[in-house]
Design a protein around this motif. Structure first.
Motif, PDB file in Angstrom:
ATOM      1  N   ALA A  54       0.836  -1.211   0.000  1.00 42.62           N
ATOM      2  CA  ALA A  54       0.000   0.000   0.000  1.00 42.62           C
ATOM      3  C   ALA A  54       0.865   1.254   0.000  1.00 42.62           C
ATOM      4  CB  ALA A  54      -0.936  -0.001   1.207  1.00 42.62           C
ATOM      5  N   VAL A  55       1.932   1.239   0.799  1.00 46.09           N
ATOM      6  CA  VAL A  55       2.857   2.378   0.825  1.00 46.09           C
ATOM      7  C   VAL A  55       3.462   2.596  -0.554  1.00 46.09           C
ATOM      8  CG1 VAL A  55       5.103   3.141   1.713  1.00 46.09           C
ATOM      9  CG2 VAL A  55       3.366   2.273   3.296  1.00 46.09           C
ATOM     10  N   GLY A  56       3.891   1.502  -1.191  1.00 40.93           N
ATOM     11  CA  GLY A  56       4.496   1.600  -2.513  1.00 40.93           C
ATOM     12  C   GLY A  56       3.535   2.088  -3.572  1.00 40.93           C
ATOM     13  N   LEU A  57       2.301   1.603  -3.538  1.00 43.19           N
ATOM     14  CA  LEU A  57       1.323   1.974  -4.568  1.00 43.19           C
ATOM     15  C   LEU A  57       0.777   3.381  -4.349  1.00 43.19           C
ATOM     16  CD1 LEU A  57      -0.533   1.188  -6.993  1.00 43.19           C
ATOM     17  CD2 LEU A  57      -2.194   0.434  -5.281  1.00 43.19           C
ATOM     18  N   LEU A  58       0.455   3.699  -3.106  1.00 45.18           N
ATOM     19  CA  LEU A  58      -0.241   4.961  -2.823  1.00 45.18           C
ATOM     20  C   LEU A  58       0.698   6.128  -2.605  1.00 45.18           C
ATOM     21  CD1 LEU A  58      -2.944   3.430  -0.456  1.00 45.18           C
ATOM     22  CD2 LEU A  58      -3.166   3.961  -2.901  1.00 45.18           C
ATOM     23  N   GLY A  59       1.982   5.842  -2.404  1.00 45.64           N
ATOM     24  CA  GLY A  59       2.966   6.911  -2.262  1.00 45.64           C
ATOM     25  C   GLY A  59       2.825   7.714  -0.982  1.00 45.64           C
ATOM     26  N   LYS A  60       2.279   7.086   0.077  1.00 48.64           N
ATOM     27  CA  LYS A  60       2.149   7.752   1.385  1.00 48.64           C
ATOM     28  C   LYS A  60       2.988   6.971   2.385  1.00 48.64           C
ATOM     29  CE  LYS A  60      -1.664   9.796   2.730  1.00 48.64           C
ATOM     30  NZ  LYS A  60      -3.054  10.067   3.148  1.00 48.64           N
ATOM     31  N   PRO A  61       3.625   7.669   3.318  1.00 55.72           N
ATOM     32  CA  PRO A  61       4.365   6.958   4.365  1.00 55.72           C
ATOM     33  C   PRO A  61       3.432   6.056   5.178  1.00 55.72           C
ATOM     34  CG  PRO A  61       4.880   9.308   4.387  1.00 55.72           C
ATOM     35  CD  PRO A  61       3.717   9.118   3.450  1.00 55.72           C
ATOM     36  N   GLY A  62       3.981   4.967   5.701  1.00 54.36           N
ATOM     37  CA  GLY A  62       3.191   4.016   6.463  1.00 54.36           C
ATOM     38  C   GLY A  62       2.496   4.635   7.656  1.00 54.36           C
ATOM     39  N   ASN A  63       3.175   5.557   8.366  1.00 53.20           N
ATOM     40  CA  ASN A  63       2.547   6.160   9.543  1.00 53.20           C
ATOM     41  C   ASN A  63       1.318   6.987   9.151  1.00 53.20           C
ATOM     42  OD1 ASN A  63       4.223   8.111   8.332  1.00 53.20           O
ATOM     43  ND2 ASN A  63       4.591   9.167  10.252  1.00 53.20           N
ATOM     44  N   GLY A 141      -0.292   2.603  17.688  1.00 56.66           N
ATOM     45  CA  GLY A 141      -0.320   3.979  18.163  1.00 56.66           C
ATOM     46  C   GLY A 141      -0.682   4.955  17.057  1.00 56.66           C
ATOM     47  N   GLN A 142      -0.195   4.699  15.831  1.00 50.63           N
ATOM     48  CA  GLN A 142      -0.536   5.574  14.701  1.00 50.63           C
ATOM     49  C   GLN A 142      -2.014   5.450  14.341  1.00 50.63           C
ATOM     50  OE1 GLN A 142       1.387   7.787  13.469  1.00 50.63           O
ATOM     51  NE2 GLN A 142       3.437   7.180  14.067  1.00 50.63           N
ATOM     52  N   VAL A 143      -2.542   4.223  14.387  1.00 45.68           N
ATOM     53  CA  VAL A 143      -3.978   4.039  14.141  1.00 45.68           C
ATOM     54  C   VAL A 143      -4.769   4.783  15.210  1.00 45.68           C
ATOM     55  CG1 VAL A 143      -5.859   2.345  14.029  1.00 45.68           C
ATOM     56  CG2 VAL A 143      -3.644   1.813  12.986  1.00 45.68           C
ATOM     57  N   LEU A 144      -4.321   4.659  16.460  1.00 41.76           N
ATOM     58  CA  LEU A 144      -4.995   5.331  17.565  1.00 41.76           C
ATOM     59  C   LEU A 144      -4.957   6.853  17.413  1.00 41.76           C
ATOM     60  CD1 LEU A 144      -6.580   4.502  20.012  1.00 41.76           C
ATOM     61  CD2 LEU A 144      -4.462   4.447  21.326  1.00 41.76           C
ATOM     62  N   MET A 145      -3.877   7.393  16.846  1.00 37.97           N
ATOM     63  CA  MET A 145      -3.815   8.839  16.557  1.00 37.97           C
ATOM     64  C   MET A 145      -4.977   9.240  15.647  1.00 37.97           C
ATOM     65  SD  MET A 145      -1.108  10.841  17.584  1.00 37.97           S
ATOM     66  CE  MET A 145      -0.621  11.870  16.212  1.00 37.97           C
ATOM     67  N   GLY A 146      -5.217   8.467  14.604  1.00 37.17           N
ATOM     68  CA  GLY A 146      -6.323   8.764  13.698  1.00 37.17           C
ATOM     69  C   GLY A 146      -7.673   8.638  14.384  1.00 37.17           C
ATOM     70  N   VAL A 147      -7.824   7.598  15.217  1.00 31.87           N
ATOM     71  CA  VAL A 147      -9.067   7.412  15.966  1.00 31.87           C
ATOM     72  C   VAL A 147      -9.308   8.613  16.881  1.00 31.87           C
ATOM     73  CG1 VAL A 147     -10.153   6.042  17.803  1.00 31.87           C
ATOM     74  CG2 VAL A 147      -9.064   4.885  15.867  1.00 31.87           C
ATOM     75  N   LEU A 148      -8.277   9.033  17.623  1.00 34.37           N
ATOM     76  CA  LEU A 148      -8.416  10.159  18.547  1.00 34.37           C
ATOM     77  C   LEU A 148      -8.739  11.455  17.814  1.00 34.37           C
ATOM     78  CD1 LEU A 148      -5.476   9.403  21.001  1.00 34.37           C
ATOM     79  CD2 LEU A 148      -7.920   9.248  21.507  1.00 34.37           C
ATOM     80  N   ARG A 149      -8.088  11.677  16.683  1.00 34.00           N
ATOM     81  CA  ARG A 149      -8.346  12.886  15.898  1.00 34.00           C
ATOM     82  C   ARG A 149      -9.809  12.915  15.424  1.00 34.00           C
ATOM     83  NH1 ARG A 149      -4.274  15.725  14.640  1.00 34.00           N
ATOM     84  NH2 ARG A 149      -2.777  14.023  14.453  1.00 34.00           N
ATOM     85  N   ALA A 150     -10.280  11.770  14.917  1.00 33.62           N
ATOM     86  CA  ALA A 150     -11.661  11.704  14.431  1.00 33.62           C
ATOM     87  C   ALA A 150     -12.662  11.807  15.578  1.00 33.62           C
ATOM     88  CB  ALA A 150     -11.873  10.401  13.659  1.00 33.62           C
ATOM     89  N   MET A 151     -12.349  11.206  16.724  1.00 28.35           N
ATOM     90  CA  MET A 151     -13.260  11.280  17.862  1.00 28.35           C
ATOM     91  C   MET A 151     -13.322  12.695  18.424  1.00 28.35           C
ATOM     92  SD  MET A 151     -14.833   8.472  18.155  1.00 28.35           S
ATOM     93  CE  MET A 151     -15.629   8.739  19.741  1.00 28.35           C
ATOM     94  N   ALA A 152     -12.200  13.409  18.431  1.00 26.91           N
ATOM     95  CA  ALA A 152     -12.216  14.807  18.868  1.00 26.91           C
ATOM     96  C   ALA A 152     -13.158  15.615  17.983  1.00 26.91           C
ATOM     97  CB  ALA A 152     -10.801  15.394  18.834  1.00 26.91           C
ATOM     98  N   ASP A 153     -13.073  15.424  16.668  1.00 32.41           N
ATOM     99  CA  ASP A 153     -13.996  16.100  15.746  1.00 32.41           C
ATOM    100  C   ASP A 153     -15.439  15.691  16.030  1.00 32.41           C
ATOM    101  OD1 ASP A 153     -11.904  17.389  14.518  1.00 32.41           O
ATOM    102  OD2 ASP A 153     -11.844  16.049  12.781  1.00 32.41           O
ATOM    103  N   ASP A 154     -15.636  14.393  16.295  1.00 28.40           N
ATOM    104  CA  ASP A 154     -16.971  13.875  16.548  1.00 28.40           C
ATOM    105  C   ASP A 154     -17.594  14.536  17.781  1.00 28.40           C
ATOM    106  OD1 ASP A 154     -18.216  11.352  15.078  1.00 28.40           O
ATOM    107  OD2 ASP A 154     -19.018  11.387  17.112  1.00 28.40           O
ATOM    108  N   TYR A 155     -16.789  14.745  18.802  1.00 30.40           N
ATOM    109  CA  TYR A 155     -17.267  15.386  20.027  1.00 30.40           C
ATOM    110  C   TYR A 155     -17.280  16.922  19.921  1.00 30.40           C
ATOM    111  CZ  TYR A 155     -17.250  11.154  22.953  1.00 30.40           C
ATOM    112  OH  TYR A 155     -17.531   9.935  23.517  1.00 30.40           O
ATOM    113  N   GLY A 156     -16.620  17.483  18.921  1.00 28.25           N
ATOM    114  CA  GLY A 156     -16.532  18.929  18.783  1.00 28.25           C
ATOM    115  C   GLY A 156     -15.434  19.544  19.633  1.00 28.25           C
TER     116      GLY A 156
END
Length: 198
Positions: A54-63, A141-156
């Motif tokens: 996925a990293v190779g195809l999509l050109g985004k870093p794994g984190n 931990g990186q997945v959890l960063m995304g979860v926390l960011r989205a949950m913060a938005d969800d809660y406002g």
């Protein structure tokens, strides 16, 4: 790796980048199949091969891809059950992060062999926290960063997140809650009304 983890990666790629991208990733990873079964277990090397492809195809870093996966798990319409499970954990964002210690146990109630890393929340001030992920699931931990960011938005809530370190199987995140009621959060009901219901 539990099939649910691999299935989440598969659904994330399909919903975000499309079928052609997923099929290309399965070829690059030399899987020999195109769909993971949610309740099976797979060798960790297969998950690593999929992420490398996925990293190779999509050109985004794994984190970045892992953080995007975490955001997807909360915010994409197909993942409503995950969002409901997490929103049921607290009336506001600070309640939610205080419930994170129990997340692996709650997940095991639904899927006994899932095996999420142990989470340890430390309060530094009423609005500053650190969260440690203890376990062998690399990148959680990186997945959890995304979860926390989205949950913060969800809660406002306005929240600053920082991935601090990885050492000896422990990933550490810093959470600063700048303003808990920064914006109007998304509406939340424990159950979704059936189509056509008033």
């Amino acid at each position: 790796m539990h099939g649910l983890v691999n299935r989440a990666i598969q659904c994330f790629v399909l919903d975000t980048y499309g079928t052609a991208a997923w099929e290309d990733i399965t070829r690059r990873a030399d899987l020999g199949f195109t769909a993971f079964e949610a309740m099976l277990h797979y060798d960790d090397a297969l998950t690593d091969a999929v992420m490398d492809a996925a990293v190779g195809l999509l050109g985004k870093p794994g984190n970045e891809l892992l953080e995007d996966l975490g955001t997807y798990l909360v915010s994409h319409p197909t993942q409503g059950a995950v969002r409901r499970l997490l929103r049921f954990s607290g009336a506001d964002f600070i309640d939610f992060i205080h419930s994170l210690d129990d997340l692996p146990d709650r997940a095991r109630l639904a899927v006994p062999d899932l095996g999420l890393p142990r989470l340890v929340l430390r309060d530094h001030t009423p609005s500053r926290f650190s969260l440690e992920c203890h376990g062998s699931v690399s990148g959680f931990g990186q997945v959890l960063m995304g979860v926390l960011r989205a949950m913060a938005d969800d809660y406002g809530a306005l929240v600053l997140l920082e991935y601090q370190s990885t050492r000896a199987g422990v990933e550490s995140l810093l959470i600063d809650v700048v303003e808990e009621a920064f914006a109007k959060g998304r509406s939340f009901e424990l159950v979704t009304a059936p189509a056509g219901a008033p």
